[in-house]
Design a protein around this motif. Sequence first.
Motif, short mmCIF file in Angstrom:
data_model
loop_
_atom_site.label_atom_id
_atom_site.label_comp_id
_atom_site.label_asym_id
_atom_site.label_seq_id
_atom_site.Cartn_x
_atom_site.Cartn_y
_atom_site.Cartn_z
N LYS A 194 25.77 35.39 -5.12
CA LYS A 194 26.03 34.80 -4.47
C LYS A 194 25.26 33.98 -3.89
O LYS A 194 24.19 33.97 -3.61
CB LYS A 194 26.87 35.61 -3.33
CG LYS A 194 28.34 34.67 -2.81
CD LYS A 194 29.44 35.28 -2.95
CE LYS A 194 30.71 34.61 -2.37
NZ LYS A 194 31.62 34.84 -3.31
N THR A 195 25.88 32.45 -3.76
CA THR A 195 25.18 31.62 -2.44
C THR A 195 25.70 30.34 -1.76
O THR A 195 26.98 30.45 -3.07
CB THR A 195 24.11 30.64 -4.26
OG1 THR A 195 22.90 29.85 -3.92
CG2 THR A 195 24.81 29.50 -4.61
N SER A 196 25.58 29.99 -1.09
CA SER A 196 26.53 28.75 -0.88
C SER A 196 25.34 27.56 0.48
O SER A 196 24.00 28.60 0.59
CB SER A 196 27.70 29.68 0.19
OG SER A 196 28.33 28.67 -0.05
N PHE A 197 26.56 27.51 0.86
CA PHE A 197 25.04 26.87 2.18
C PHE A 197 26.25 25.62 3.35
O PHE A 197 27.88 25.81 3.01
CB PHE A 197 24.49 25.42 1.76
CG PHE A 197 25.31 24.03 0.77
CD1 PHE A 197 25.34 23.05 1.38
CD2 PHE A 197 25.57 24.21 -0.28
CE1 PHE A 197 26.56 22.31 0.65
CE2 PHE A 197 26.42 23.39 -1.34
CZ PHE A 197 27.40 21.91 -0.23
N ASP A 198 25.54 25.17 4.04
CA ASP A 198 26.59 24.92 5.73
C ASP A 198 26.21 23.22 5.49
O ASP A 198 25.38 22.13 5.05
CB ASP A 198 25.27 25.39 6.59
CG ASP A 198 26.13 24.75 8.23
OD1 ASP A 198 27.03 24.11 7.96
OD2 ASP A 198 26.31 25.57 9.17
#
Length: 365
Positions: free
Chosen positions: A278-282
Amino acid sequence: MGLVARTTPLGSTDSQLRAGWLELLGAARVDLSMAPQWFESTARSRGVAERAHVFTVHDSGRLVGLIPYLVTTERLAGIAARSRETPGSYLMAYHPEVISVADTDAVLDLYLQDSARYCDVVVLPNLRKGGRTATAALQAASRLGLTCGSLAGHASPFLEINSDWPAFLQAKSANFRSNVKRKARKLSEAGAVTNRWFSGADEVEQLLAEVLAIEEHSWKSGAGMAISASEMEREYYRLLLPFIAAQNALHANVLYLDAVPIAYSLCYVSDSCVRQMKTSFDQRYGQLSPGTVCYEIAIRRAFETRAREFDFLGDSMQHKGLWADTLREHVSLYLYLPTWRGALLAGARRLMAGVRRPWVRRSVS
């Protein structure tokens, strides 16, 4: 004495079986996502733990083969059939295999014979196309005269690591290197940038809190895909991450801007491969490209720790393709057993073989 097989409900597995299961994973070089704790984390978070079982094969009392599975229902052409599904797309095993240090064909044959007593279809999802288990399953279908259906799965990008980090970057285009440096510089000009690695079991609670905070403001939140929006996913990671950390396999980093978490990469390590779950950003900081910077740090760490591969998992996507252009194809196989429902489904499958659309609808019941 020969091979002896038995099935055990997951909830009835004892510490000895689980220890043997983990030992078998290592001996067979099967991915960590096939571990008992991983299977249990998924089954419990999805509320289907009572349908989770383990098929084991012993030789003179020694565990030599194992196939975890979930009891499900397959529907095709109005026919509801009993099925067994091994960990794969539904149960989140990222590289599912028949776990065996014995003859894989013999283990699979025993599993299919046992399955025919209780169900109509055996589902083997998300197998590596051309891999050991996919090949063995196709051979078993031919050997036993079973109809076998297949559906194409993900084409997952992965990066083989056969150099150091500077050499890898040098082999990329000048434009790629310039973009990587420019985005890192732009982020650093916006404030104090720090990166933290999480690896210990005592750090899992904070890691999950940071991940949830980032997901809450990510594009995934608006799309209904954020961990923070799903009770099932929150429970899954709450149960799973302590196990991964206990195996010294947690490879997770969070990127901060002025002490505010803005991006994360959540990976685990198995057989010297770093696999990204999983990976994500604001999204509020999207113009600063925090996701790209966080991605680079995670991949660079894989080089520095002498991993042999960085596996992006899931399907091919543009941001993954910037780093890796090698794809690992997957396939889901459906073996129709010699029961009356199995025969009906096999016939329907043959009639629909030329239709270019998914022909199986899966439900848990």
